[in-house]
Write a protein that holds these residues in place. Structure first.
Motif, mmCIF file in Angstrom:
data_model
loop_
_atom_site.group_PDB
_atom_site.id
_atom_site.type_symbol
_atom_site.label_atom_id
_atom_site.label_comp_id
_atom_site.label_asym_id
_atom_site.label_seq_id
_atom_site.Cartn_x
_atom_site.Cartn_y
_atom_site.Cartn_z
ATOM 1 N N SER A 426 -29.112 -3.180 -7.785
ATOM 2 C CA SER A 426 -27.404 -3.358 -8.476
ATOM 3 C C SER A 426 -26.918 -4.237 -8.604
ATOM 4 O O SER A 426 -26.826 -5.390 -8.343
ATOM 5 C CB SER A 426 -26.815 -2.807 -7.193
ATOM 6 O OG SER A 426 -25.177 -2.257 -7.850
ATOM 7 N N PRO A 427 -25.622 -4.085 -9.728
ATOM 8 C CA PRO A 427 -25.011 -5.350 -10.403
ATOM 9 C C PRO A 427 -23.976 -6.065 -9.474
ATOM 10 O O PRO A 427 -23.503 -7.139 -9.634
ATOM 11 C CB PRO A 427 -24.673 -5.249 -11.618
ATOM 12 C CG PRO A 427 -24.667 -3.288 -11.855
ATOM 13 C CD PRO A 427 -25.921 -2.555 -10.666
ATOM 14 N N MET A 428 -23.341 -5.029 -8.577
ATOM 15 C CA MET A 428 -22.275 -5.207 -7.740
ATOM 16 C C MET A 428 -22.845 -4.542 -5.948
ATOM 17 O O MET A 428 -22.274 -3.148 -5.807
ATOM 18 C CB MET A 428 -20.666 -4.116 -7.861
ATOM 19 C CG MET A 428 -20.211 -4.229 -7.197
ATOM 20 S SD MET A 428 -18.931 -5.996 -8.127
ATOM 21 C CE MET A 428 -17.768 -5.750 -6.332
ATOM 22 N N PRO A 429 -23.504 -5.776 -5.486
ATOM 23 C CA PRO A 429 -24.242 -4.988 -4.346
ATOM 24 C C PRO A 429 -23.190 -5.359 -3.122
ATOM 25 O O PRO A 429 -22.114 -5.997 -3.346
ATOM 26 C CB PRO A 429 -25.312 -6.324 -4.150
ATOM 27 C CG PRO A 429 -24.958 -6.735 -4.508
ATOM 28 C CD PRO A 429 -24.177 -6.872 -6.319
ATOM 29 N N ARG A 430 -23.004 -4.008 -2.243
ATOM 30 C CA ARG A 430 -22.362 -3.648 -1.261
ATOM 31 C C ARG A 430 -23.418 -3.089 -0.047
ATOM 32 O O ARG A 430 -23.799 -2.819 -0.446
ATOM 33 C CB ARG A 430 -21.044 -3.888 -1.550
ATOM 34 C CG ARG A 430 -20.257 -4.568 -2.432
ATOM 35 C CD ARG A 430 -18.938 -3.670 -2.458
ATOM 36 N NE ARG A 430 -18.333 -4.055 -3.432
ATOM 37 C CZ ARG A 430 -16.449 -5.336 -3.187
ATOM 38 N NH1 ARG A 430 -16.865 -5.605 -1.680
ATOM 39 N NH2 ARG A 430 -15.802 -5.348 -4.147
ATOM 40 N N TYR A 431 -22.972 -3.617 1.054
ATOM 41 C CA TYR A 431 -23.481 -2.681 2.086
ATOM 42 C C TYR A 431 -22.272 -2.029 2.287
ATOM 43 O O TYR A 431 -20.882 -1.558 1.784
ATOM 44 C CB TYR A 431 -24.004 -2.958 3.190
ATOM 45 C CG TYR A 431 -22.459 -3.788 4.533
ATOM 46 C CD1 TYR A 431 -21.715 -3.904 5.075
ATOM 47 C CD2 TYR A 431 -22.770 -4.924 3.456
ATOM 48 C CE1 TYR A 431 -20.651 -4.660 5.392
ATOM 49 C CE2 TYR A 431 -21.747 -5.609 5.056
ATOM 50 C CZ TYR A 431 -20.707 -5.659 5.407
ATOM 51 O OH TYR A 431 -19.568 -7.186 5.964
ATOM 52 N N ASP A 432 -21.813 -0.394 2.677
ATOM 53 C CA ASP A 432 -21.038 0.251 2.919
ATOM 54 C C ASP A 432 -20.299 1.539 2.136
ATOM 55 O O ASP A 432 -19.837 1.652 1.075
ATOM 56 C CB ASP A 432 -19.994 -0.018 4.017
ATOM 57 C CG ASP A 432 -20.404 0.013 4.855
ATOM 58 O OD1 ASP A 432 -21.177 0.349 5.629
ATOM 59 O OD2 ASP A 432 -19.478 -0.929 6.255
#
Length: 535
Positions: A426-432
């Motif tokens: 993902s170019p914008m990795p996050r959790y939740d």
């Protein structure tokens, strides 16, 4: 370049030096040209007719780089050239671009175009938009120009989503009345309407209008024909059981963790909420929710006993057909902050955390046998990941790894082979994150709204102000639209009861009036498919 492998292709007086083996691997057209039993196999220079040099240059760049810059002005020329030269990957890349361009205003044209060039992925995507947006589609000029055969395919589909069958009848009348020569098709088309599901108020209007005796217009005359000579499907309506067209509803499970968890069902047809039997468990949070058939299944979670919180292995099953909860067989491993998805008659739980730490373990529940089986573990152990499924493929998106860092990969499980791979980052990795799949496109919401084309492997950013820099507790695809629930804000520990509708095919993103009936835990929402039955 190897001289034996090199060949010169002349296109509109421009010479292209290319590798025969590379092109032959990409295209049966060039495979036959270079290595078949034709004279071209002996030539060092070949003239290609019927090809524009600009298109050919772009396609050759794609063969070498795997990417090309597409826009609305060049995509059809490139697709048609790729189709002519049988450059399959380039054609698929163009199809992926066109899938993103599908709107209600062009879906019928896309269906026709895709059939002309054998683009089944594009056809299925455009068809999906058409059958989920008939109320808007019938007021588009493309609908009036539709041929009878395509209209029949739309109207006979069980996937046709309409608030009521009245709209299907209205679509038939509108199309027939465009041209007097279409009146001969009236009986065939009206036979595709399911009369058992026409509303009483609409039937009353039709009956009263059919009883007019003066100044008959075309509409009234057709109604009188229907009254005196109804199609067989209408005459035998009382003799067989009728089912409505399929439609999807949205279930949300939530509430404050110290209370029993509330379950509510949202009905998009009427924009109303219906309260279901609650989950009678208190002090429960961080569980996973998914649907399998007519079941809502809750697995695991974090539970507070008399003094401490701990992971649990519970499986709690809600049957929508009788509005009741039952206990399922416990998981092999207690876990919380995990992912859960359904495939066929199997429930999969993936990753998450135990009381000892983050795990990669995956297990599946056979709902026919009610037995658990261990499956291949995740490539990267993660908790608080998003998840989505397409057919027999499961996708676990980002999450937090065992080092406490954000993991950017999208892990995919082929449930038929039980093999995991990482398909993209993902170019914008996050959790939740929140994630859902709509029409073959994976959407991720959280900070930025992104979509990933599962066919072309390309990420795109969604330019919608109502989604930009926003975080939500859950999202689901329902009847060709995406619903986002429970916007979160920095510094606010509970969710804000917002309910947002995003329709990429109408370019609509708006707050829904029917507010969430309860606070929502992270990803505490699922979609379920239904039919109505008559009598």
């Amino acid at each position: 370049m190897d001289q034996v492998n090199e060949i010169i292709l002349e296109v509109e007086q421009t010479l292209f030096h290319v590798e025969k083996s590379l092109l032959a691997a990409e295209s049966s057209y060039f495979q036959v040209m270079f290595y078949g039993g034709f004279k071209e196999r002996t030539l060092h220079q070949i003239h290609l007719y019927g090809v524009k040099k600009e298109c050919f240059q772009t396609l050759m760049d794609f063969v070498n780089s795997g990417t090309m810059n597409l826009n609305q002005g060049n995509v059809t020329d490139l697709l048609e050239t790729a189709d002519f030269l049988d450059l399959r990957q380039a054609k698929q890349f163009c199809i992926g671009f066109l899938v993103h361009e599908i709107r209600v205003s062009n879906c019928l044209g896309m269906m026709s175009y895709s059939q002309q060039y054998g683009c089944m992925d594009l056809y299925e995507s455009a068809f999906y938009v058409a059958v989920t947006h008939l109320p808007e589609l019938i007021y588009d000029n493309e609908f009036d120009e539709l041929d009878k055969e395509t209209l029949e395919v739309l109207l006979q589909s069980n996937e046709l989503h309409v608030p009521s069958e009245d709209i299907v009848f209205n679509a038939v009348m509108k199309w027939v009345m465009v041209d007097s020569t279409r009146e001969k098709n009236f009986e065939d088309l009206v036979a595709l309407v399911r009369p058992a599901f026409l509303s009483l108020s609409y039937l009353d209007v039709l009956v009263k209008r059919s009883q007019r005796s003066k100044g008959l217009d075309t509409y009234t005359r057709l109604l009188q024909t229907l009254n005196t000579q109804p199609p067989k499907t209408w005459r035998t309506m009382g003799e067989v059981m009728s089912t409505s067209r399929a439609y999807e509803t949205l279930y949300v499970l939530g509430g404050k963790h110290e209370n029993e968890q509330e379950l509510h069902m949202y009905l998009p047809k009427t924009s109303t909420w219906r309260t279901c039997s609650p989950l009678q468990r208190k002090n429960l949070t961080q569980y996973a929710v998914t649907s399998v058939g007519n079941l809502v299944i809750v697995t695991g979670g974090y539970f507070r006993g008399d003094f401490v919180w701990y992971s649990i292995d519970w499986v709690l099953i809600y049957d929508s057909s009788n509005n009741c909860w039952t206990d399922g067989p416990p998981m092999k491993m207690s876990r919380h902050y995990h992912c859960a998805l359904g495939v066929g008659l199997h429930l999969y739980v993936m990753g998450g955390s135990t009381d000892e730490g983050i795990i990669a373990d995956v297990e599946s529940l056979d709902l026919a046998e009610m037995t658990w089986e261990s499956r291949s573990p995740l490539i990267r152990p993660v908790e608080r990941a998003a998840a989505a499924s397409v057919d027999t493929k499961l996708y676990v998106i980002c999450g937090r790894d065992e080092n406490g860092e954000v993991y950017s990969g999208v892990q995919r499980l082929n449930t038929e082979t039980d093999v995991w791979d990482v398909i993209t980052y993902s170019p914008m990795p996050r959790y939740d994150l929140c994630a859902t799949v709509l029409n073959g496109i994976l959407y991720t919401i959280g900070g930025k709204a992104l979509c990933f084309d599962l066919c072309t492997g390309k990420w795109s950013e969604i330019e919608e102000e109502c989604l930009n820099r926003k975080f939500f507790m859950g999202c689901c695809s329902v009847n060709g639209r995406i619903y986002l629930m429970g916007q979160r804000r920095a510094g606010v520990t509970h969710d804000i009861p917002s309910f947002v509708l995003y329709d990429p095919y109408l370019d609509i993103c708006q707050v829904v009036d029917a507010k969430l009936p309860c606070p929502l835990p992270i990803r505490g929402c699922v979609t379920m498919r239904h039919y109505d039955v008559w009598p």
